[in-house]
Design a protein around this motif. Structure first.
Motif, PDB file in Angstrom:
ATOM      1  N   THR A   1       0.824  -1.124   0.006  1.00  0.00           N
ATOM      2  CA  THR A   1      -0.188   0.300   0.443  1.00  0.00           C
ATOM      3  C   THR A   1       0.762   0.928  -0.025  1.00  0.00           C
ATOM      4  OG1 THR A   1      -0.008   0.311   2.540  1.00  0.00           O
ATOM      5  CG2 THR A   1      -1.766  -1.691   1.463  1.00  0.00           C
TER       6      THR A   1
ATOM      7  N   ASP B   1       1.169   3.975   1.947  1.00  0.00           N
ATOM      8  CA  ASP B   1       1.417   4.146   3.521  1.00  0.00           C
ATOM      9  C   ASP B   1       2.141   3.872   4.111  1.00  0.00           C
ATOM     10  OD1 ASP B   1      -0.059   2.265   3.670  1.00  0.00           O
ATOM     11  OD2 ASP B   1      -1.356   3.280   5.363  1.00  0.00           O
TER      12      ASP B   1
ATOM     13  N   ARG C   1      -0.378  -4.952   8.177  1.00  0.00           N
ATOM     14  CA  ARG C   1      -1.210  -3.609   7.988  1.00  0.00           C
ATOM     15  C   ARG C   1      -2.001  -3.814   7.127  1.00  0.00           C
ATOM     16  NH1 ARG C   1      -3.134  -0.369   6.852  1.00  0.00           N
ATOM     17  NH2 ARG C   1      -4.085   1.369   5.262  1.00  0.00           N
TER      18      ARG C   1
ATOM     19  N   ASP D   1       5.806   1.586   4.152  1.00  0.00           N
ATOM     20  CA  ASP D   1       8.188   2.141   3.903  1.00  0.00           C
ATOM     21  C   ASP D   1       8.237   0.749   4.167  1.00  0.00           C
ATOM     22  OD1 ASP D   1       9.079   2.764   3.448  1.00  0.00           O
ATOM     23  OD2 ASP D   1       9.446   4.421   5.533  1.00  0.00           O
TER      24      ASP D   1
END
Length: 315
Positions: A141, A143, A162, A145
């Motif tokens: 996704t 967001d 996530r 990292d």
């Protein structure tokens, strides 16, 4: 060459010895032999009875110890996890009774287990590595990292985090978490209860399975350890619970504790099958929420029986 006469003499000698044994058995040595056998039998029976009594006492002491912890010291965990959302992740072939026992203690402490994830053996099958890598690339996704130089399984753990967790409390399911869970369950790498989540957890407890037979090399768990590190990076903290066998050679906790990077961020408890160990998981989760990690239990647990915050200080 051995001739026929040698065989005749040997046979005669054998029969003579047998005959002598029968005569002696029926004669003066008969009583003595019977008494020796009877005495040994009595001794063996007494030793067996003593062993049974000792085992009964040990079981009684074990029950007393566990009951004492459960009924006298259990209050120490009350409220420690108040309103904390927790996900339980079970490794392939993990004992359901172990998982249930840990869950009960988490709930006594006020925690809410809102997600249970069962990992499939397929996830860590070397033959499925390409599938896992492909899914990670597909499901990542915006967001997320990934750490520099992260491995395939570290990223996979971060991906699952996530889907079911977050670093803070109060995060709800969204389109991205739903996509992640659908992709992982669709590939049959894991299953989820309930199948749909509304709130994501902040803390994760991983339940280790007992080592298989024959005992594998510790390196067999490298992918699993990386996966757990990924779970920790993507959540508010992870504690791995297992039995003493998992902390010995060939066990997941042994491999985890041998990874210096893992022990900096992930906690472990190797007596999760005992009431005291289940309480320690609660204390370790509280510590994780505060940004600290430790290795606790009975087998080469470098940080002792429990986090220092709940241990009585030496005078």
């Amino acid at each position: 060459m051995i001739d026929f006469r040698y065989h005749i003499v040997s046979i005669v000698a054998i029969f003579f010895a047998l005959g002598a044994g029968v005569v002696l058995g029926a004669g003066p040595l008969k009583g003595t032999a019977s008494e020796v056998v009877a005495a040994q039998a009595d001794k063996d029976r007494q030793q067996l009875a003593d062993a049974r009594d000792e085992l009964t006492q040990l079981k009684a002491l074990d029950k007393y110890r566990d009951d004492y912890v459960a009924k006298v010291t259990a209050g120490l965990t009350h409220g420690k996890l108040a309103n904390k959302k927790i996900a339980i992740v079970t490794m392939p072939n993990a004992d359901s009774d172990l998982s249930d026992g840990v869950q009960a203690e988490l709930e006594k402490a006020g925690g809410v287990v809102n997600t249970k994830v069962a990992l499939d053996a397929k996830l860590f099958d070397p033959g499925q590595r390409q599938l896992v890598e492909s899914l990670v690339n597909q499901l990542v996704t915006a967001d997320m990292d990934f750490p520099k130089d992260s491995t395939t399984y570290q990223r996979a753990g971060l991906l699952l985090a996530r889907g079911v967790a977050a670093k803070e409390e109060g995060k709800t399911a969204d389109a991205d978490s739903t996509k992640v869970i659908s992709g992982l369950t669709g590939a049959k790498l894991l299953s989820l209860k309930p199948s749909q989540i509304t709130e994501r957890a902040s803390l994760i407890v991983v339940i280790a399975a007992k080592p298989p037979t024959p005992t594998p090399d510790n390196s067999t768990y490298n992918d699993a350890v990386d996966f757990i590190k990924g779970l920790d990076i993507g959540s508010g903290g992870v504690v791995v619970g297992g039995t003493p066998a998992t902390a010995a050679d060939g066990g997941l906790l042994k491999a985890l504790r041998s990874d210096s990077e893992a022990t900096k961020i992930v906690s472990s408890v190797d007596v999760a099958d005992l009431p005291a160990g289940q309480m320690t998981i609660v204390f370790a989760l509280v510590e994780q929420a505060g940004g600290k990690a430790g290795q606790y239990g009975a087998i080469n647990a470098k940080n002792g029986v429990a986090p220092s915050a709940v241990q009585i200080k030496d005078n």
